[in-house]
Design a protein around this motif. Structure first.
Motif, mmCIF file in Angstrom:
data_model
loop_
_atom_site.group_PDB
_atom_site.id
_atom_site.type_symbol
_atom_site.label_atom_id
_atom_site.label_comp_id
_atom_site.label_asym_id
_atom_site.label_seq_id
_atom_site.Cartn_x
_atom_site.Cartn_y
_atom_site.Cartn_z
ATOM 1 N N SER A 1 0.835 -1.208 0.000
ATOM 2 C CA SER A 1 0.000 0.000 0.000
ATOM 3 C C SER A 1 0.867 1.255 0.000
ATOM 4 O O SER A 1 0.548 2.237 -0.691
ATOM 5 C CB SER A 1 -0.910 0.000 1.228
ATOM 6 O OG SER A 1 -1.792 -1.103 1.209
ATOM 7 N N LEU A 2 1.952 1.233 0.766
ATOM 8 C CA LEU A 2 2.865 2.374 0.797
ATOM 9 C C LEU A 2 3.444 2.635 -0.589
ATOM 10 O O LEU A 2 3.478 3.787 -1.046
ATOM 11 C CB LEU A 2 3.994 2.120 1.796
ATOM 12 C CG LEU A 2 5.144 3.137 1.810
ATOM 13 C CD1 LEU A 2 4.635 4.530 2.157
ATOM 14 C CD2 LEU A 2 6.227 2.702 2.794
ATOM 15 N N LYS A 3 3.881 1.590 -1.255
ATOM 16 C CA LYS A 3 4.432 1.743 -2.606
ATOM 17 C C LYS A 3 3.388 2.323 -3.551
ATOM 18 O O LYS A 3 3.667 3.234 -4.335
ATOM 19 C CB LYS A 3 4.915 0.385 -3.123
ATOM 20 C CG LYS A 3 5.548 0.433 -4.507
ATOM 21 C CD LYS A 3 5.995 -0.949 -4.952
ATOM 22 C CE LYS A 3 6.573 -0.895 -6.367
ATOM 23 N NZ LYS A 3 6.967 -2.256 -6.852
ATOM 24 N N LEU B 1 2.866 0.278 8.832
ATOM 25 C CA LEU B 1 1.656 1.098 8.942
ATOM 26 C C LEU B 1 2.012 2.543 9.252
ATOM 27 O O LEU B 1 1.431 3.483 8.689
ATOM 28 C CB LEU B 1 0.754 0.519 10.032
ATOM 29 C CG LEU B 1 -0.566 1.251 10.315
ATOM 30 C CD1 LEU B 1 -1.455 1.250 9.080
ATOM 31 C CD2 LEU B 1 -1.285 0.605 11.491
ATOM 32 N N ARG B 2 2.985 2.731 10.128
ATOM 33 C CA ARG B 2 3.424 4.077 10.501
ATOM 34 C C ARG B 2 4.057 4.797 9.309
ATOM 35 O O ARG B 2 3.795 5.987 9.075
ATOM 36 C CB ARG B 2 4.421 3.984 11.648
ATOM 37 C CG ARG B 2 4.828 5.322 12.246
ATOM 38 C CD ARG B 2 5.866 5.115 13.320
ATOM 39 N NE ARG B 2 7.090 4.538 12.778
ATOM 40 C CZ ARG B 2 8.077 4.043 13.517
ATOM 41 N NH1 ARG B 2 7.974 4.021 14.828
ATOM 42 N NH2 ARG B 2 9.163 3.552 12.947
ATOM 43 N N ASP B 3 4.864 4.081 8.522
ATOM 44 C CA ASP B 3 5.496 4.677 7.334
ATOM 45 C C ASP B 3 4.437 5.122 6.329
ATOM 46 O O ASP B 3 4.560 6.177 5.701
ATOM 47 C CB ASP B 3 6.464 3.685 6.689
ATOM 48 C CG ASP B 3 7.711 3.454 7.524
ATOM 49 O OD1 ASP B 3 7.965 4.260 8.447
ATOM 50 O OD2 ASP B 3 8.420 2.468 7.263
ATOM 51 N N TYR B 4 3.405 4.309 6.191
ATOM 52 C CA TYR B 4 2.308 4.647 5.289
ATOM 53 C C TYR B 4 1.607 5.918 5.767
ATOM 54 O O TYR B 4 1.351 6.844 4.978
ATOM 55 C CB TYR B 4 1.337 3.468 5.244
ATOM 56 C CG TYR B 4 0.091 3.696 4.426
ATOM 57 C CD1 TYR B 4 0.063 3.426 3.056
ATOM 58 C CD2 TYR B 4 -1.083 4.157 5.021
ATOM 59 C CE1 TYR B 4 -1.095 3.617 2.310
ATOM 60 C CE2 TYR B 4 -2.236 4.348 4.290
ATOM 61 C CZ TYR B 4 -2.236 4.077 2.930
ATOM 62 O OH TYR B 4 -3.381 4.277 2.200
ATOM 63 N N SER B 5 1.287 5.989 7.043
ATOM 64 C CA SER B 5 0.562 7.150 7.564
ATOM 65 C C SER B 5 1.402 8.413 7.502
ATOM 66 O O SER B 5 0.868 9.522 7.373
ATOM 67 C CB SER B 5 0.097 6.889 9.003
ATOM 68 O OG SER B 5 1.187 6.841 9.895
ATOM 69 N N ARG B 6 2.735 8.265 7.571
ATOM 70 C CA ARG B 6 3.602 9.435 7.522
ATOM 71 C C ARG B 6 3.559 10.125 6.158
ATOM 72 O O ARG B 6 3.797 11.339 6.079
ATOM 73 C CB ARG B 6 5.038 9.031 7.862
ATOM 74 C CG ARG B 6 5.266 8.854 9.354
ATOM 75 C CD ARG B 6 6.664 8.365 9.671
ATOM 76 N NE ARG B 6 6.899 8.373 11.114
ATOM 77 C CZ ARG B 6 7.969 7.852 11.693
ATOM 78 N NH1 ARG B 6 8.925 7.289 10.948
ATOM 79 N NH2 ARG B 6 8.106 7.896 13.006
#
Length: 395
Positions: free
Chosen positions: A65-67, A122-127
């Motif tokens: 999801s982050l990508k 999850l934290r990297d995504y929210s950032r």
């Protein structure tokens, strides 16, 4: 793909299906192994525990999801456009796999999750979303925010609640709310004609002056009181008094009106905005004063299917009904927009509260929950009063 990779994939697929159907605590490793076509002991060649499998599912999902989010934001200019796309993408992501979303939402009740690689993903995504909001604050697009993380919590919390409703009650998916969620978020950070917080400060200052003047006039009489003495009693500069009152006589004459207006405000049960704000602050105060209950509700009951058909959830419904009544009264008085999606607004409010409380509970964060509550109430009430762009947030 190697044999090891194939086995791990089969285990994760089996676990995803079982964890979403039965819940993490009810599903067993033997059932996961059977679904993957291997022995129970064979699982330990790839994963140390059932919990590690759970976290691997979430880490894979959030890494992908982050990508995807980063790719979708490439080449987009302007924080508002980026936020539109980020909200659309997040809603779409949380609308593609019910199984994964159920697992992500359930995982928050496990303390070890917050020390796992899954949480870091999850934290990297929210950032990414936080950075978009910070950019908008710097550009002057998003107003009246003390920190970017608060608006991020409102967005992620709202989508969490929409996803819960989708997975548990077969309500419309989060993607179907993407446009409206963007609109209500933009409305919450769009400046009003007047700043309610600044207005409150002025009203508090005027009250100080009136109360101080009342004491001095009563004790010393009219002739024995002067403006400088009132200023000292109120703790303000003498010039501040003249911003509100022309002279000593005007101040004296203004006392009955100020006192009676205060009484009227207390007696006015038809003041929608104030009633709504006080209801929201009461929620924050309640959660703050009963941390044990907050922990049970946010971490254990939110992802629990049985909770949503229980009398406990009906009590939450009744609490929202009081807020809904205030919103409808505000609409009738022309204070709030007629186009408000009350279901979405509810998810925005309660989702924001959940995301604010989670780090407060898990990490014992020491912050002023009531101050945050005041800011949340201002933002969500602002969202009722003004609506932003109605253009599509589509892909």
């Amino acid at each position: 793909m190697t044999n090891t990779e194939n086995k791990k994939k089969a285990i994760l697929q089996s676990a995803t299906r079982l964890f979403s159907q039965m819940g993490f605590s009810q599903a067993t490793l033997s059932q996961v192994a059977k679904g993957a076509g291997i022995t129970t002991s064979g699982i330990y060649n790839y994963f140390k525990s059932k919990e590690e499998i759970l976290f691997a599912i979430i880490e894979n999902f959030m890494t992908q999801s982050l990508k995807g989010l980063q790719e979708h934001l490439e080449g987009i200019h302007g924080a508002e456009n980026k936020l539109r796309k980020a909200i659309w993408f997040h809603c779409r992501t949380y609308s593609q796999g019910k199984k994964e979303i159920q697992i992500i939402l359930e995982s928050r009740s496990y303390p070890d999750f917050y020390e796992s690689q899954a949480y870091i993903a999850l934290r990297d995504y929210s950032r990414v979303i936080t950075r978009v909001i910070s950019e908008g604050m710097e550009q002057g697009v998003f107003h009246d925010l003390s920190r970017a993380g608060l608006l991020r919590d409102m967005i992620l919390g709202a989508v969490d609640h929409l996803a819960l409703d989708w997975t548990i009650n077969n309500a419309p998916s989060p993607l179907e709310f993407a446009d409206r969620l963007f609109d209500i978020i933009m409305a919450s950070v769009t400046p009003q004609d007047s700043d309610p917080e600044e207005d409150d400060k002025k009203e508090r200052k005027k009250k100080l002056i009136i109360d101080s003047a009342s004491r001095l006039f009563a004790a010393n009489g009219y002739s024995g009181t002067n403006m400088l003495a009132v200023a000292k009693e109120a703790g303000v500069a003498e010039g501040t008094i003249y911003e509100y009152y022309q002279n000593k006589e005007n101040l004296l004459i203004s006392i009955p009106r100020a006192k009676l207006e205060e009484l009227l405000a207390q007696m006015d049960y038809e003041a929608p905005e104030r009633n709504l704000r006080e209801s929201i602050l009461s929620l924050f105060r309640f959660y703050y004063q009963d941390r044990d209950y907050s922990t049970i509700l946010i971490l254990m009951l939110r992802p629990n299917r049985s909770f949503y058909s229980s009398e406990s959830n009906q009590s939450l419904d009744r609490i929202f009904s009081l807020m809904e009544r205030a919103i409808v009264q505000g609409q009738e008085k022309g204070l709030f927009s007629q186009n408000v999606d009350l279901s979405l607004w509810r998810n925005l409010l309660f989702g924001a509260i959940d995301h604010i409380l989670i780090p407060w509970i898990i990490f014992n964060r020491e912050y002023d929950l009531m101050q945050i509550g005041r800011e949340v109430s201002r933002l969500v009430i602002n969202a009722l009063q003004t609506h932003g762009s109605q253009t599509s947030a589509g892909g």
